[in-house]
Structures are given as structure tokens and as C-alpha cells.
Design an enzyme around this catalytic site. Sequence first.
Site, PDB file in Angstrom:
ATOM      1  N   ASP A  23       0.746  -1.256   0.000  1.00 51.18           N
ATOM      2  CA  ASP A  23       0.000   0.000   0.000  1.00 51.18           C
ATOM      3  C   ASP A  23       0.784   1.321   0.000  1.00 51.18           C
ATOM      4  O   ASP A  23       0.946   1.946  -1.023  1.00 51.18           O
ATOM      5  CB  ASP A  23      -0.938   0.022   1.207  1.00 51.18           C
ATOM      6  CG  ASP A  23      -1.942  -1.109   1.184  1.00 51.18           C
ATOM      7  OD1 ASP A  23      -1.656  -2.139   0.557  1.00 51.18           O
ATOM      8  OD2 ASP A  23      -3.007  -0.979   1.783  1.00 51.18           O
ATOM      9  N   GLU A  79       0.274  -7.163  13.010  1.00 53.98           N
ATOM     10  CA  GLU A  79       0.422  -7.021  11.562  1.00 53.98           C
ATOM     11  C   GLU A  79       1.856  -6.569  11.216  1.00 53.98           C
ATOM     12  O   GLU A  79       2.472  -7.065  10.295  1.00 53.98           O
ATOM     13  CB  GLU A  79      -0.609  -5.988  11.099  1.00 53.98           C
ATOM     14  CG  GLU A  79      -0.789  -5.870   9.617  1.00 53.98           C
ATOM     15  CD  GLU A  79      -1.851  -4.811   9.266  1.00 53.98           C
ATOM     16  OE1 GLU A  79      -2.334  -4.104  10.193  1.00 53.98           O
ATOM     17  OE2 GLU A  79      -2.186  -4.689   8.082  1.00 53.98           O
TER      18      GLU A  79
HETATM   19  C1  9WN Z   1      -5.953  -2.909   1.408  1.00 54.16           C
HETATM   20  C2  9WN Z   1      -4.838  -7.583   4.418  1.00 54.16           C
HETATM   21  C3  9WN Z   1      -4.173  -6.536   3.537  1.00 54.16           C
HETATM   22  C4  9WN Z   1      -2.842  -6.997   2.958  1.00 54.16           C
HETATM   23  C5  9WN Z   1      -2.077  -5.870   2.271  1.00 54.16           C
HETATM   24  C6  9WN Z   1      -1.958  -4.707   3.251  1.00 54.16           C
HETATM   25  C7  9WN Z   1      -3.339  -4.266   3.710  1.00 54.16           C
HETATM   26  C8  9WN Z   1      -5.399  -3.287   2.783  1.00 54.16           C
HETATM   27  C9  9WN Z   1      -5.468  -2.059   3.672  1.00 54.16           C
HETATM   28  O1  9WN Z   1      -4.011  -5.349   4.326  1.00 54.16           O
HETATM   29  O2  9WN Z   1      -4.067  -3.784   2.593  1.00 54.16           O
HETATM   30  O3  9WN Z   1      -5.967  -4.030   0.565  1.00 54.16           O
HETATM   31  O4  9WN Z   1      -6.552  -1.723   4.109  1.00 54.16           O
HETATM   32  O5  9WN Z   1      -4.445  -1.423   3.888  1.00 54.16           O
HETATM   33  O6  9WN Z   1      -1.253  -3.657   2.680  1.00 54.16           O
HETATM   34  O7  9WN Z   1      -0.808  -6.295   1.853  1.00 54.16           O
HETATM   35  O8  9WN Z   1      -3.044  -8.038   2.048  1.00 54.16           O
HETATM   36  O9  9WN Z   1      -3.946  -8.034   5.412  1.00 54.16           O
END
Ligand code: 9WN
Length: 461
Positions: free
Chosen positions: A190, A428
Site C-alpha cells: 500500500d 500485523e
Molecule cells: C488494502 C490484508 C491486507 C494486505 C495488504 C496490506 C493491507 C489493505 C489495507 O491489508 O491492505 O488491501 O486496508 O491497507 O497492505 O498487503 O493483504 O492483510
Amino acid sequence: MDGRGVRQGFDGAALSRSAPTWSPRELRDEAIAVLARNDVGGWTKPAPRLYPHQWSWDTAFIAIGLARSDPNRALGELEHLFSAQWGDGRVPHIVFDPNARDYRPGPDLWASAAVSELAPRAVATSGIIQPPVHAIAVWRLLEVASSEAIRGRVAVLYPKLLAWHRYLAERRDPEGSGLITIYHPWEGTDNSPRWDAALARIPVGAIPPYARTDVSVVSADERPTSGEYDRYIWLVSLLRDAGYDDATIQNTHPFLIKDVQKSAVFSAACRSLERIAELVGAPREERSQIARWGERSGRAVQSSWDDALGLALDTDLRAGKPIRVATSAGLCTLLVPDMDRAIADRTEQTLFGPDFAGASGLAFPVVLSTARSSPEFRPRAYWRGPAWPLSNWLLWWGMTQRGSDASAARLRAPNLALLSRPEAHFAEYFEPFTGEPLGSLDQSWTAAVALDWLATQEASD
Ligand code: 9WN
């Protein structure tokens, strides 16, 4: 809301008081418990509250972890994800759970089925993708827990994996360069500074008001800024207007990046898929096709190597030049099968050097998401500095694949130490100097990679 997944406060000083740590057995039990709590019934959400839907690459890591405790469920995760595969082979980055209604922005933002005939009808999905770790997960499952029943189910999954790889090789790389083009920062990491310059060039048009659940669950300073989010929403609206059609997007879209990390994962995943293809008795021509895709991507990642930085670099197609920003994505040469030995060795030096796992003052010598000396480094801000266990796992796994066992063990040990503190809560990501858990707690892929690390550590003892 049960309060799980949300931090109650962190006592950084506890680190210096030799706080108690879990034994491997306790860590394993706790990791399995996280995955059980996040089980939605046939698939696992990435986090209790922050991420209530199914995410693509999370699913692959979750399967890698579950392979160690519940192989049937591990494969079921991937089967569920691939049941939402699009007609052109793409695997969407989110498969929405109709029962999880309070996540914003939700399926309406994407409107996938309304604008594309290729989108599945039975379930709502996003229209973009994430790194293709899936075949790697399937092969790992076969390596650690193969059975006749599992092999039978893998044979059914195989054509879907092949269609996914074909989508990546053909639609996401129409030039045949070996490098996969991405359209959105959500296609992996992101708010990584890798995307800053490309995003800064894009004027944001009129976007309707939108809500964000994330900043009500997690502290805003650990999440993308509202300026970044506006751009994410704007890019989705452009992709949606293009009907998620790859050819249209590649002609018109302002954000087109050749993503070196995704390409390296693809190269590694092709090696896994080749093995799966052989196991299920796929025709020789299919196996050679997969091998050619993998080798082409491997060569392209190698050509993206920047000797001065000691990293591989993405290329901004709109700017027509490499993105000289130092992040852990640039360490992805370690994932590529048959990477030039000198480059891979240099990458290991970068990895353990002062910009990543060897940065001074780290609570645990694990890989940072953004280089310590990078002007964009921020230790609490999502992909801009904190340590992410899943990224560490990928690099560790790459080193095991190239037979760099001592280096791999050197990276696994501090990661397990980081996660073995009860206050780590399978976060996370982590503030690297204090070890403070950031983002969501009880993140599924963090628990999953801990399970895989524990199993491999036990096997090597
Ligand atoms: C948007 C779920 C996901 C990961 C991504 C991470 C984050 C989402 C967010 O969370 O993305 O898709 O809301 O930031 O960047 O790598 O798959 O864990």
C-alpha cells in the site's frame, strides 16, 4: 466487537526487563488459536476487525501456516479464494464476505460485476490483484502434508492456478518483458514509498465522499494518510471506469508500475507450479510454458538489479525510469530461482546490512520494510519502516530455496524471538526499535508464518 485485534497499550520498557517469552510449544498453540478465532467458516479473515473479508495473498500465507496444523483447511482456504476467480484468470485481491457489512470502503466502490462481464456473479470482489504466492503455498502444502486426498484436490485446483499465471504473464505483461505491471498501491504494499513519486504526479479528480473503517480500528499514524487514501480511491474509480479491462487500463491509466517484487514472486511461483503440473500429470507443453514464464521473469528481475543500491528496482512506466527508492521489496532477487549467485550474495549483504536487519538500535535484527537511511523511513507508518513478519518469511524462504541455510536461520531466529513475546500478539507489523506491535493484533498471516518457522526450526534442531 470483542476487543480482540486492538491494542490496549504497550510497555516498551518491558523489553529491557527480560520479559517472559513463550516456549515454541506455547507460540504454536497461540498461533493456531489466532487462526481458529479468525476462521469464518471455510476461509480465514486476515484480522479480527481491521480486515473482515478474504484477501488474496493473505490466504496463501494462511495456507502455508495451516499446512502445519490442518492441511485440509489449508487447501480449503485457496479453494475458497479461487472460487471467486475472474473469467480471465485474475484472482481478486479481496473476496467480500456479505456478512461483514461494516467494512468501508466496501464492494460498492469496486462495482466489479456491474462493469465487467469477467467478474464472478455469485460473490462480490475487488478488481485488482496481489502478489501470486498461491502456487508457492500449494507446493509447500504438498511438501509438508501430502496425501492422496490432498493431491486429488490439488489436481482440481491446478487449472485455476495455471489460468492465474497465464493472466499474469499475458495480461499483466503484454510486452513480454517478464515484469508484471501493477495499477494500484493496494496490489501489494500500500503506502510504500516505492509509489510516492508516481502518486504525486497524479491529479486527484472528483471523488465522492467515502468512509474508512481502518482508522477507527487502528491509530491513524500507523495507517496511510488521507491524502494517500484519496489517491487510492481515485485510482479505483479510474480502474472501474475502464471496466477493469487490462488493455484499456494500460492505455489510459496514470499509475503503471513494473513491480519487481511481484515479478520475483511470480518467478518463484512458476517453479512451484511447474512441480505441481508434473505431479498432476499436466502435458509437457504446459509445463514448459510455465517454466518459460518463470525464467523470463527471473531474468527480468535480475536485469532490474541496481548495483549501487544493492537492490532490484521497480520501473515507473509513465515516467519511463526506475524507481530509486530503497525498500525491502528490492531484496526480492532472493526469491528468484537460479538468480545470479553474485547478485543474490550481494542481496544478502544488503539484507543483513545497516539499512535493513543490521540497522543500529533494532529491538530484533529483522528486515525493515523501508531502508533505515531512506529519507522516507518512518518507523510506525505501515509499509514505510515497520517490520512485517510476512515479508521476512518470504525472504527467509527465498534463502532456504537457494540453499543459504545459515543466512536463513539467522533471519528466522530473531523473527521467532520477536513473535514469542506474549505482548507481540501476532501483530500485523512492528515498530522496529521497541518491538511494539502495530496495526492489527492477531493478524492471521503473522500467526501462519510463525507456524511454518516453528516447524522448520524443529526439523533442523
Ligand atoms: C488494502 C490484508 C491486507 C494486505 C495488504 C496490506 C493491507 C489493505 C489495507 O491489508 O491492505 O488491501 O486496508 O491497507 O497492505 O498487503 O493483504 O492483510
